[in-house]
Design a protein around this motif. Structure first.
Motif, PDB file in Angstrom:
ATOM      1  N   PRO A 208     -21.792 -46.112 -50.651  1.00 61.78           N
ATOM      2  CA  PRO A 208     -21.766 -45.250 -51.831  1.00 61.78           C
ATOM      3  C   PRO A 208     -21.601 -46.099 -53.087  1.00 61.78           C
ATOM      4  O   PRO A 208     -20.753 -47.005 -53.127  1.00 61.78           O
ATOM      5  CB  PRO A 208     -20.547 -44.360 -51.593  1.00 61.78           C
ATOM      6  N   ALA A 209     -22.420 -45.843 -54.094  1.00 60.65           N
ATOM      7  CA  ALA A 209     -22.404 -46.672 -55.296  1.00 60.65           C
ATOM      8  C   ALA A 209     -21.561 -46.041 -56.397  1.00 60.65           C
ATOM      9  O   ALA A 209     -20.616 -46.654 -56.891  1.00 60.65           O
ATOM     10  CB  ALA A 209     -23.833 -46.907 -55.793  1.00 60.65           C
ATOM     11  N   TRP A 210     -21.884 -44.845 -56.796  1.00 61.37           N
ATOM     12  CA  TRP A 210     -21.143 -44.153 -57.847  1.00 61.37           C
ATOM     13  C   TRP A 210     -21.433 -42.669 -57.737  1.00 61.37           C
ATOM     14  O   TRP A 210     -22.370 -42.247 -57.062  1.00 61.37           O
ATOM     15  CB  TRP A 210     -21.493 -44.673 -59.244  1.00 61.37           C
ATOM     16  N   THR A 211     -20.620 -41.880 -58.422  1.00 62.04           N
ATOM     17  CA  THR A 211     -20.804 -40.428 -58.458  1.00 62.04           C
ATOM     18  C   THR A 211     -20.824 -39.974 -59.908  1.00 62.04           C
ATOM     19  O   THR A 211     -19.953 -40.365 -60.699  1.00 62.04           O
ATOM     20  CB  THR A 211     -19.684 -39.698 -57.715  1.00 62.04           C
ATOM     21  N   ALA A 212     -21.829 -39.190 -60.249  1.00 62.25           N
ATOM     22  CA  ALA A 212     -21.913 -38.590 -61.584  1.00 62.25           C
ATOM     23  C   ALA A 212     -21.936 -37.080 -61.432  1.00 62.25           C
ATOM     24  O   ALA A 212     -22.650 -36.553 -60.568  1.00 62.25           O
ATOM     25  CB  ALA A 212     -23.163 -39.080 -62.313  1.00 62.25           C
ATOM     26  N   ARG A 213     -21.172 -36.403 -62.247  1.00 65.98           N
ATOM     27  CA  ARG A 213     -21.186 -34.944 -62.257  1.00 65.98           C
ATOM     28  C   ARG A 213     -21.815 -34.503 -63.574  1.00 65.98           C
ATOM     29  O   ARG A 213     -21.339 -34.871 -64.648  1.00 65.98           O
ATOM     30  CB  ARG A 213     -19.770 -34.391 -62.097  1.00 65.98           C
TER      31      ARG A 213
END
Length: 382
Positions: A208-213
């Motif tokens: 997993p690299a990053w999470t954006a909402r």
């Protein structure tokens, strides 16, 4: 455009990309990666004739005269044995030349310097190279590096391994109604897909690299898809044709190629696979949690496995035992518990509920018009 058949969609995802470049990493960093080259024995295994039991290395027919002792790790090689001689020996120690067998303590009697017992020629000696000789290919390229593989590689003399770099998968979560903690108020829901995806991503061979909402706006989704620091962008929600579903329009804005625009399966129909002009991939998952899980196993996991350099997984099957109604046109994905060679439906398989999947061992792939018998299984990864 007509929805893509389920098997065709999975194959399309598998063939959409190729393995990422190979890197040479220390053994401690290779776990979970896929071998970029076959694993070859740098030394024979075992590397020398070794005692497989504690006892006495003996030569000829007893009784035997005790000539000394050798333990694993002793620096000096033992003197050769002549017929009628024995040497006390520890498990893993180098067996002296001339020894015919190792006589375990429990099968021997020692009186002073004399050892007696019933001899089984050749027993309890692991001969040099009997598991594999030096230079032999032991595991194929594409094999996932498990703890056992790491131990084997070390035993074969490797300090590093050539593996494919693990792909990075970023998550773009859409939906103004989603909450990440606590009890949601009326009109709100807890985000179930965001917590579910990282484990699926890792199990497929990626990081997993990053999470954006992001909000339910076209521009916000386009901005998120511009981020370049991941090979795969997983968009949660926004895949259908509703007023708040902007993924298809965002992909058009970015000039993406979309080889899969919907899959003929239930649940999970509004899923998609796209390729951006710079080569990054976009996998669109429906906003309902169980539908998103089905879509992840259909498109995301095969794509990540291929990018990670993993070999084609084996096809698993079982006899589906239970009341399952096939769909007339679409493939159904049904949560099942495995009992021997049978797969038992566990129920609770509505698109918005993960209750059935959480209690299941696998998803049964029920083709259109299924009339009974064995079905393909998708194991549910941790």
């Amino acid at each position: 455009m007509n929805a893509t058949g389920w098997h065709q969609a999975r194959q399309c995802a598998r063939e959409a990309g190729g393995p990422l470049p190979a890197v040479e990493v220390p053994l401690g960093e290779a776990a979970g990666c896929a071998l970029a080259k076959p694993l070859v024995a740098l030394s024979p295994l075992p590397a020398y004739d070794a005692a497989a039991m504690d006892g006495y290395a003996v030569a000829g027919i007893g009784p035997w005269h005790l000539a000394g002792r050798i333990l694993a790790g002793d620096a000096d090689p033992p003197a050769p044995l002549s017929p009628g001689q024995a040497m006390e020996i520890g498990t893993g120690a180098l067996v002296p030349a001339g020894a015919d067998a190792v006589l375990p303590y429990e099968q021997s009697t020692r009186t002073g310097r004399t050892v007696t017992g019933r001899l089984s020629p050749g027993r309890h000696i692991r001969r040099r190279g009997e598991d594999c000789p030096a230079g032999q290919e032991v595991l194929a390229a594409g094999t996932v590096v498990t703890s056992a593989v790491l131990g084997l590689a070390a035993g074969l003399g490797h300090d590093t391994l050539p593996v494919h770099r693990r792909p990075r998968a970023a998550m773009v979560v859409t939906g103004a109604e989603l909450r990440t903690s606590g009890i949601p108020a009326a009109g709100q829901v807890r985000d179930a897909i965001g917590p579910m995806l990282p484990g699926l991503i890792r199990a497929a061979g990626a990081d997993p690299a990053w999470t954006a909402r992001v909000t339910d706006r076209h521009a916000a989704l386009v901005d998120a898809l511009h981020r370049p620091d991941a090979e795969v962008l997983v968009v949660c929600g926004a895949t259908s044709a509703g007023a708040a579903d902007h993924l298809r329009g965002a992909l058009d804005t970015l000039g993406a190629r979309v080889p899969v625009r919907g899959v003929a399966c239930r649940p999970g129909h509004p899923q998609l696979l796209a390729v951006l002009p710079d080569g990054r991939f976009v996998v669109g998952l429906p906003g309902n949690p169980y539908a998103a899980l089905v879509a992840a196993l259909t498109l995301l996991c095969p794509l990540l496995g291929r990018l990670a350099g993993r070999g084609e997984p084996p096809v698993l099957t079982a006899r589906l035992a239970g009341p399952v109604a096939p769909h007339e046109r679409d493939t159904r994905l049904v949560p099942v518990a495995l009992s021997g060679s049978r797969a038992l439906p566990v129920g609770h398989d509505r698109p918005g509920s993960l209750r059935g999947a959480a209690a299941a061992d696998a998803l049964a792939v029920v083709p259109p018009g299924w009339t009974g018998g064995e079905v393909e299984l998708l194991p549910l990864s941790p």
